[in-house]
Design a protein around this motif. Structure first.
Motif, PDB file in Angstrom:
ATOM      1  N   UNK A 194       9.381 -17.790 -16.928  1.00 38.95           N
ATOM      2  CA  UNK A 194      10.694 -18.615 -15.859  1.00 38.95           C
ATOM      3  C   UNK A 194      11.702 -18.851 -16.468  1.00 38.95           C
ATOM      4  N   UNK A 195      11.585 -18.885 -18.010  1.00 36.72           N
ATOM      5  CA  UNK A 195      12.844 -19.550 -18.538  1.00 36.72           C
ATOM      6  C   UNK A 195      13.285 -18.111 -19.426  1.00 36.72           C
ATOM      7  N   UNK A 196      12.354 -17.807 -20.344  1.00 37.50           N
ATOM      8  CA  UNK A 196      12.721 -16.361 -20.704  1.00 37.50           C
ATOM      9  C   UNK A 196      12.173 -15.351 -20.373  1.00 37.50           C
ATOM     10  N   UNK A 197      12.927 -13.900 -21.215  1.00 39.94           N
ATOM     11  CA  UNK A 197      12.548 -12.828 -21.095  1.00 39.94           C
ATOM     12  C   UNK A 197      10.906 -12.776 -22.323  1.00 39.94           C
ATOM     13  N   UNK A 255      16.970 -18.764 -10.214  1.00 41.00           N
ATOM     14  CA  UNK A 255      16.874 -19.784  -9.511  1.00 41.00           C
ATOM     15  C   UNK A 255      17.311 -20.352 -11.287  1.00 41.00           C
ATOM     16  N   UNK A 256      16.168 -20.049 -12.103  1.00 43.85           N
ATOM     17  CA  UNK A 256      16.814 -20.546 -13.564  1.00 43.85           C
ATOM     18  C   UNK A 256      18.337 -20.978 -13.852  1.00 43.85           C
ATOM     19  N   UNK A 305      20.151 -24.459 -14.516  1.00 40.12           N
ATOM     20  CA  UNK A 305      21.389 -24.295 -15.687  1.00 40.12           C
ATOM     21  C   UNK A 305      22.346 -24.711 -14.456  1.00 40.12           C
ATOM     22  N   UNK A 306      23.177 -23.719 -13.637  1.00 39.75           N
ATOM     23  CA  UNK A 306      24.766 -24.402 -14.231  1.00 39.75           C
ATOM     24  C   UNK A 306      24.726 -25.630 -13.315  1.00 39.75           C
ATOM     25  N   UNK A 334      10.570 -22.693  -5.000  1.00 38.80           N
ATOM     26  CA  UNK A 334      11.796 -22.460  -5.957  1.00 38.80           C
ATOM     27  C   UNK A 334      11.924 -21.343  -6.467  1.00 38.80           C
ATOM     28  N   UNK A 335      11.022 -21.545  -7.666  1.00 37.80           N
ATOM     29  CA  UNK A 335      11.633 -20.050  -8.579  1.00 37.80           C
ATOM     30  C   UNK A 335      11.618 -18.419  -7.754  1.00 37.80           C
TER      31      UNK A 335
END
Length: 513
Positions: free
Chosen positions: A47-50, A216-217, A221-222, A508-509
């Protein structure tokens, strides 16, 4: 000597980084614990990075997971980056002095701090720098299609590391559109693009299969961090991040845009201009731009070589000054770049006007803290892991293994798992980020250990008993005050709430899937 300069600088970078990594004074960073847990749950996406970071984590954990094996990767990628920088200076016609200047600029800029943290950022800088090198090589008279193909592979690996590679890729296309539009009509370019997409395809397919959680990430972040980034702050930080090399990269940018020292160098300036424009418009964090500078160090160093040619005393003095000045400036800010000062001395340093003015003690939320946020996020984690283990050991032996360790965020869960590796303790989990996928099936646990629960009074009706059994007390830790609660006899209503909350977070994700 000249032939071995790239390797020499790579070795200096690796060894000096290892000596300055802060072992014994600081622990791992919050994000590093999350990325290490990736290695226990290999997949094509998170969900955060590849997934490229997960492969590194898997290797590090397989080697025992010690401090060195965690820090190996950013040190290795940093060494690789300075190797490419010095090599690029040579390819642009730089002699021994110009190559050395390019390498010194990299060693003395913000990468000293970046290359100490096991995060995707170090590989991102390496991939952007190597991609720029390959782009220059293709634009040189002896350039071959293979340089484009390798460029495609590097950008594909970049996507497997961080999706910000797409912004860099857009800057590359824009640079080619201006400097060499015919390249975009060649079959080699499209084959290279296809090769890059093929390399990146596993994680892109994973994103599609999981409802594009990247969206969503970025929204999170924004709303939590990027909203605090103004264009003025972003560009101020651009001057500060590589301030030690300012006299090299600024003329290097001007020279590159004018096609000097070689016409092939123009793409370096155009990639920088396009990439920084994209990041400015998207309110990107300052360090997102760090991958665009190393190639400018090489161009600027070769440009200075031409300006100081002739062998006069003034030219020799200028050469010495350009090599020494970055080192002197780096010494001035070394205490905030490298985690070598104990927390108390670091906090005292933060009271000095110079360090307050440059804003390094300001966190992602815009607040000023006693320590730089990265350093505060490297304290208190082993204390947390040990206290959770002691609380677990105090449970009845008959039901101990059937315990849920639920944390408020990924840093807490990852740190507990890291510092208890080799101990008999259920894996800590969370509803935060990728831990949603690793959460165990809901069952009638006889007890729970709740870490970082922000509203325990709200949970009292859901348990037979709820009491605090520990907290982080390190005064400099970002997580100071994080609590550990023992919750006995969860009710069926609580278990239903757990199921509903996890499903809601996943929806949500995954775009409501």
């Amino acid at each position: 000597m000249r032939r071995h300069l790239p390797l020499l600088f790579a070795l200096v970078k690796f060894i000096s980084g290892l000596l300055l990594a802060g072992y014994g004074r600081y622990e791992l960073h919050r994000d590093e614990y999350l990325y290490l847990d990736y290695g226990r749950h290999l997949a094509w996406g998170y969900l955060e990075v590849p997934p490229l970071t997960a492969l590194q984590s898997w290797v590090s954990l397989g080697l025992g997971g010690g401090f060195f094996w965690v820090k190996l990767w950013p040190l290795l990628w940093g060494a690789g980056t300075v190797y490419v920088v010095v090599l690029l200076a040579r390819r642009l016609g730089g002699g021994t002095w110009a190559q050395a200047l390019a390498g010194v600029c990299y060693l003395c800029a913000a990468y000293g701090r970046l290359n100490l943290l096991f995060q995707p950022n170090s590989f991102e800088v390496l991939s952007f720098t190597l991609a720029t090198y390959l782009l220059v090589r293709y634009q040189q008279p002896d350039g071959r299609p293979r340089h484009l193909y390798w460029l495609g592979v590097v950008l594909g690996l970049g996507v497997l590391n961080k999706f910000t590679t797409f912004f860099f890729g857009a800057a590359v296309v824009g640079a080619l559109l201006v400097a060499a539009p015919r390249t975009l009509r060649q079959g080699a370019f499209w084959r290279a693009a296809a090769l890059g997409l093929l390399v990146a395809s596993p994680t892109l397919l994973w994103q599609v299969a999981h409802g594009l959680p990247f969206r969503h990430h970025m929204a999170l972040l924004h709303s939590s961090q990027l909203v605090h980034v103004s264009a003025a702050d972003f560009w101020r930080d651009q001057l500060l991040q590589c301030a030690a090399a300012l006299l090299v990269w600024v003329p290097g940018l001007g020279a590159a845009l004018l096609g000097r020292p070689q016409p092939a160098a123009r793409v370096v300036g155009l990639v920088y201009a396009g990439g920084l424009l994209i990041l400015t418009l998207l309110h990107g964090k300052s360090y997102y731009a760090l991958g665009y500078y190393p190639a400018l160090f090489a161009v600027g160093a070769v440009w200075w070589q031409a300006q100081l040619a002739g062998g006069s005393w003034a030219a020799r003095l200028g050469q010495v000054a350009l090599l020494v000045l970055p080192v002197l400036l780096n010494v001035r800010v070394a205490p905030i770049i490298y985690p070598v000062l104990p927390p108390a001395r670091m906090a005292a340093l933060g009271q000095q006007p110079f360090y307050q003015k440059i804003g390094v003690f300001r966190g992602n939320d815009g607040r000023t803290r006693p320590l730089p946020q990265d350093y505060a996020d490297m304290l208190g984690w082993q204390e947390l892991g040990d206290k959770v283990y002691r609380a677990y050991q105090a449970l009845p032996a008959a039901t101990r293994a059937n315990t849920l360790i639920k944390c408020d965020n990924y840093g807490q869960a990852g740190a507990i798992n890291y510092y208890n590796r080799g101990r008999h303790l259920p894996a800590a989990t969370s509803f935060n980020g990728s831990y949603l996928y690793w959460f165990p099936p809901v069952q009638p646990w006889p007890q729970m250990l709740l870490v970082g629960e922000g509203n325990p009074a709200h949970l009292v009706p859901y348990f037979r008993e709820l009491r605090q059994v520990g907290e982080i007390t390190n005064p400099y830790a970002l997580g100071k005050g994080t609590t550990i609660y023992l919750a006995l006899g969860p009710t069926p209503a609580l278990l239903a709430l757990v199921r509903a909350e996890r499903a809601q977070e996943l929806a949500a994700w995954e775009g409501g899937r």
